[in-house]
Design a protein around this motif. Structure first.
Motif, PDB file in Angstrom:
ATOM      1  N   LEU A  77       0.826  -1.212   0.000  1.00  0.00           N
ATOM      2  CA  LEU A  77       0.000   0.000   0.000  1.00  0.00           C
ATOM      3  C   LEU A  77       0.856   1.257   0.000  1.00  0.00           C
ATOM      4  O   LEU A  77       1.984   1.264   0.467  1.00  0.00           O
ATOM      5  CB  LEU A  77      -0.893   0.032   1.250  1.00  0.00           C
ATOM      6  CG  LEU A  77      -1.810  -1.157   1.500  1.00  0.00           C
ATOM      7  CD1 LEU A  77      -2.510  -1.007   2.842  1.00  0.00           C
ATOM      8  CD2 LEU A  77      -2.820  -1.301   0.381  1.00  0.00           C
ATOM      9  N   ASP A  78       0.273   2.329  -0.513  1.00  0.00           N
ATOM     10  CA  ASP A  78       0.825   3.660  -0.282  1.00  0.00           C
ATOM     11  C   ASP A  78      -0.357   4.569   0.058  1.00  0.00           C
ATOM     12  O   ASP A  78      -1.503   4.125   0.086  1.00  0.00           O
ATOM     13  CB  ASP A  78       1.650   4.170  -1.473  1.00  0.00           C
ATOM     14  CG  ASP A  78       0.829   4.322  -2.747  1.00  0.00           C
ATOM     15  OD1 ASP A  78      -0.318   4.817  -2.679  1.00  0.00           O
ATOM     16  OD2 ASP A  78       1.338   3.971  -3.819  1.00  0.00           O
ATOM     17  N   ASP A  79      -0.096   5.831   0.332  1.00  0.00           N
ATOM     18  CA  ASP A  79      -1.174   6.683   0.842  1.00  0.00           C
ATOM     19  C   ASP A  79      -2.254   7.014  -0.182  1.00  0.00           C
ATOM     20  O   ASP A  79      -3.243   7.657   0.141  1.00  0.00           O
ATOM     21  CB  ASP A  79      -0.627   7.938   1.506  1.00  0.00           C
ATOM     22  CG  ASP A  79       0.081   8.878   0.552  1.00  0.00           C
ATOM     23  OD1 ASP A  79       0.248   8.548  -0.640  1.00  0.00           O
ATOM     24  OD2 ASP A  79       0.483   9.959   1.010  1.00  0.00           O
ATOM     25  N   GLU A  80      -2.143   6.502  -1.401  1.00  0.00           N
ATOM     26  CA  GLU A  80      -3.201   6.663  -2.394  1.00  0.00           C
ATOM     27  C   GLU A  80      -4.485   5.943  -1.962  1.00  0.00           C
ATOM     28  O   GLU A  80      -5.572   6.307  -2.383  1.00  0.00           O
ATOM     29  CB  GLU A  80      -2.735   6.123  -3.754  1.00  0.00           C
ATOM     30  CG  GLU A  80      -1.607   6.933  -4.378  1.00  0.00           C
ATOM     31  CD  GLU A  80      -2.063   8.321  -4.803  1.00  0.00           C
ATOM     32  OE1 GLU A  80      -3.108   8.427  -5.475  1.00  0.00           O
ATOM     33  OE2 GLU A  80      -1.377   9.298  -4.445  1.00  0.00           O
ATOM     34  N   VAL A  81      -4.364   4.904  -1.117  1.00  0.00           N
ATOM     35  CA  VAL A  81      -5.544   4.138  -0.692  1.00  0.00           C
ATOM     36  C   VAL A  81      -6.534   4.996   0.078  1.00  0.00           C
ATOM     37  O   VAL A  81      -7.722   4.693   0.116  1.00  0.00           O
ATOM     38  CB  VAL A  81      -5.160   2.903   0.162  1.00  0.00           C
ATOM     39  CG1 VAL A  81      -4.324   1.933  -0.646  1.00  0.00           C
ATOM     40  CG2 VAL A  81      -4.462   3.291   1.442  1.00  0.00           C
ATOM     41  N   LYS A 132      -7.662   7.858  -0.684  1.00  0.00           N
ATOM     42  CA  LYS A 132      -8.479   8.671  -1.583  1.00  0.00           C
ATOM     43  C   LYS A 132      -9.793   7.997  -1.963  1.00  0.00           C
ATOM     44  O   LYS A 132     -10.705   8.641  -2.439  1.00  0.00           O
ATOM     45  CB  LYS A 132      -7.678   9.020  -2.839  1.00  0.00           C
ATOM     46  CG  LYS A 132      -6.499   9.925  -2.539  1.00  0.00           C
ATOM     47  CD  LYS A 132      -5.726  10.259  -3.784  1.00  0.00           C
ATOM     48  CE  LYS A 132      -4.548  11.167  -3.432  1.00  0.00           C
ATOM     49  NZ  LYS A 132      -3.724  11.447  -4.599  1.00  0.00           N
ATOM     50  N   GLY A 133      -9.904   6.691  -1.762  1.00  0.00           N
ATOM     51  CA  GLY A 133     -11.119   5.964  -2.121  1.00  0.00           C
ATOM     52  C   GLY A 133     -12.232   6.190  -1.113  1.00  0.00           C
ATOM     53  O   GLY A 133     -12.016   6.728  -0.023  1.00  0.00           O
ATOM     54  N   GLY A 183     -11.401   4.744   2.218  1.00  0.00           N
ATOM     55  CA  GLY A 183      -9.995   4.971   2.541  1.00  0.00           C
ATOM     56  C   GLY A 183      -9.671   4.858   4.014  1.00  0.00           C
ATOM     57  O   GLY A 183      -8.573   4.442   4.389  1.00  0.00           O
ATOM     58  N   TYR A 205      -8.059   1.732   5.613  1.00  0.00           N
ATOM     59  CA  TYR A 205      -6.649   1.393   5.415  1.00  0.00           C
ATOM     60  C   TYR A 205      -5.738   2.025   6.467  1.00  0.00           C
ATOM     61  O   TYR A 205      -4.521   1.962   6.340  1.00  0.00           O
ATOM     62  CB  TYR A 205      -6.191   1.818   4.022  1.00  0.00           C
ATOM     63  CG  TYR A 205      -6.855   1.009   2.934  1.00  0.00           C
ATOM     64  CD1 TYR A 205      -6.366  -0.242   2.592  1.00  0.00           C
ATOM     65  CD2 TYR A 205      -7.985   1.486   2.273  1.00  0.00           C
ATOM     66  CE1 TYR A 205      -6.970  -0.997   1.610  1.00  0.00           C
ATOM     67  CE2 TYR A 205      -8.591   0.730   1.283  1.00  0.00           C
ATOM     68  CZ  TYR A 205      -8.085  -0.499   0.956  1.00  0.00           C
ATOM     69  OH  TYR A 205      -8.685  -1.247  -0.011  1.00  0.00           O
ATOM     70  N   LYS A 231       4.385   7.081   1.663  1.00  0.00           N
ATOM     71  CA  LYS A 231       4.176   7.845   0.433  1.00  0.00           C
ATOM     72  C   LYS A 231       4.684   6.999  -0.725  1.00  0.00           C
ATOM     73  O   LYS A 231       5.638   6.236  -0.555  1.00  0.00           O
ATOM     74  CB  LYS A 231       4.946   9.164   0.480  1.00  0.00           C
ATOM     75  CG  LYS A 231       4.502  10.095   1.567  1.00  0.00           C
ATOM     76  CD  LYS A 231       3.507  11.052   1.018  1.00  0.00           C
ATOM     77  CE  LYS A 231       3.121  12.068   2.072  1.00  0.00           C
ATOM     78  NZ  LYS A 231       1.738  12.417   1.980  1.00  0.00           N
ATOM     79  N   PRO A 232       4.110   7.107  -1.913  1.00  0.00           N
ATOM     80  CA  PRO A 232       4.639   6.351  -3.056  1.00  0.00           C
ATOM     81  C   PRO A 232       6.060   6.810  -3.375  1.00  0.00           C
ATOM     82  O   PRO A 232       6.391   7.975  -3.182  1.00  0.00           O
ATOM     83  CB  PRO A 232       3.684   6.677  -4.202  1.00  0.00           C
ATOM     84  CG  PRO A 232       2.716   7.666  -3.700  1.00  0.00           C
ATOM     85  CD  PRO A 232       2.965   7.924  -2.260  1.00  0.00           C
ATOM     86  N   HIS A 233       6.882   5.881  -3.867  1.00  0.00           N
ATOM     87  CA  HIS A 233       8.246   6.274  -4.272  1.00  0.00           C
ATOM     88  C   HIS A 233       8.602   5.729  -5.625  1.00  0.00           C
ATOM     89  O   HIS A 233       7.911   5.118  -6.279  1.00  0.00           O
ATOM     90  CB  HIS A 233       9.309   5.879  -3.275  1.00  0.00           C
ATOM     91  CG  HIS A 233       9.240   4.474  -2.769  1.00  0.00           C
ATOM     92  ND1 HIS A 233       8.390   4.113  -1.761  1.00  0.00           N
ATOM     93  CD2 HIS A 233       9.913   3.359  -3.115  1.00  0.00           C
ATOM     94  CE1 HIS A 233       8.566   2.819  -1.494  1.00  0.00           C
ATOM     95  NE2 HIS A 233       9.466   2.346  -2.315  1.00  0.00           N
TER      96      HIS A 233
END
Length: 181
Positions: A158-162, A164-165, A168, A171, A179-181
């Motif tokens: 997972l990254d913090d994009e989850v 946004k759903g 969310g 999660y 954070k995504p990298h």
């Protein structure tokens, strides 16, 4: 497809969603050919050891959780954890003498949580475990074995994009997702 072959279950979040959550987790892992260790519903201690061969090299993986990690397991819980106890770890290491590498995956938590450095007890125990036969992941990599270690599945999946759903909030984890990298 996930590039994951082993998940450690001896940690303080194993009972977050009760036995139903544990069963769903282990079922998912098994359906995806992902081995797991450190917690169980069907034996007295949750076998801490898993032996396997990778590229012709014999590995024994061990997973334990320290009792001071706020386990929150009710006494009647069906889930059994492999608890970090020095003599038990040393005995388990001796069971795997034929392995080329013995890898300990420990969930210390508790008094060491939010600490940037290992405490004196961690240092002392780690040295005893190495003398007792534990090896380092670094040594396996030097022999060409593609071994990586992470501490929590959310770091891998997972990254913090989850967040946004629409669901969310479901999660939220501790430690939190990256954070995504």
């Amino acid at each position: 497809q996930m590039n994951m072959g082993l998940v450690c279950l001896a940690h303080n979040h194993v009972y977050d969603n009760l036995e139903d959550g544990f069963l769903k987790t282990t079922s998912f892992l098994e359906q995806n050919d992902i081995r797991h260790l450190g917690a169980s519903l069907d034996n007295a201690a949750g076998d801490p050891m898993l032996q396997t061969e990778i590229k012709g090299i014999q590995f024994a993986f061990f997973n334990y959780v320290a009792e001071d990690t706020n386990l929150s397991l009710p006494r009647d819980a069906g889930i059994k954890l492999s608890i970090l106890q020095k003599n038990k770890v040393l005995k388990d290491l001796s069971r795997a003498r034929e392995a080329d590498f013995r890898i300990l995956m420990l969930h210390w938590g508790g008094r060491y949580e939010n600490s940037y450095f290992p405490g004196p007890t961690q240092i002392k125990l780690s040295k005893e475990f190495i003398r007792g036969g534990a090896d380092l992941v670094k040594a396996a990599r030097e022999k060409g074995v593609p071994v990586d270690c992470e501490t929590c599945p959310q770091y891998l999946l997972l990254d913090d994009e989850v967040f946004k759903g629409p669901e969310g909030h479901l999660y939220a984890t501790c430690p939190q997702v990256k954070k995504p990298h």
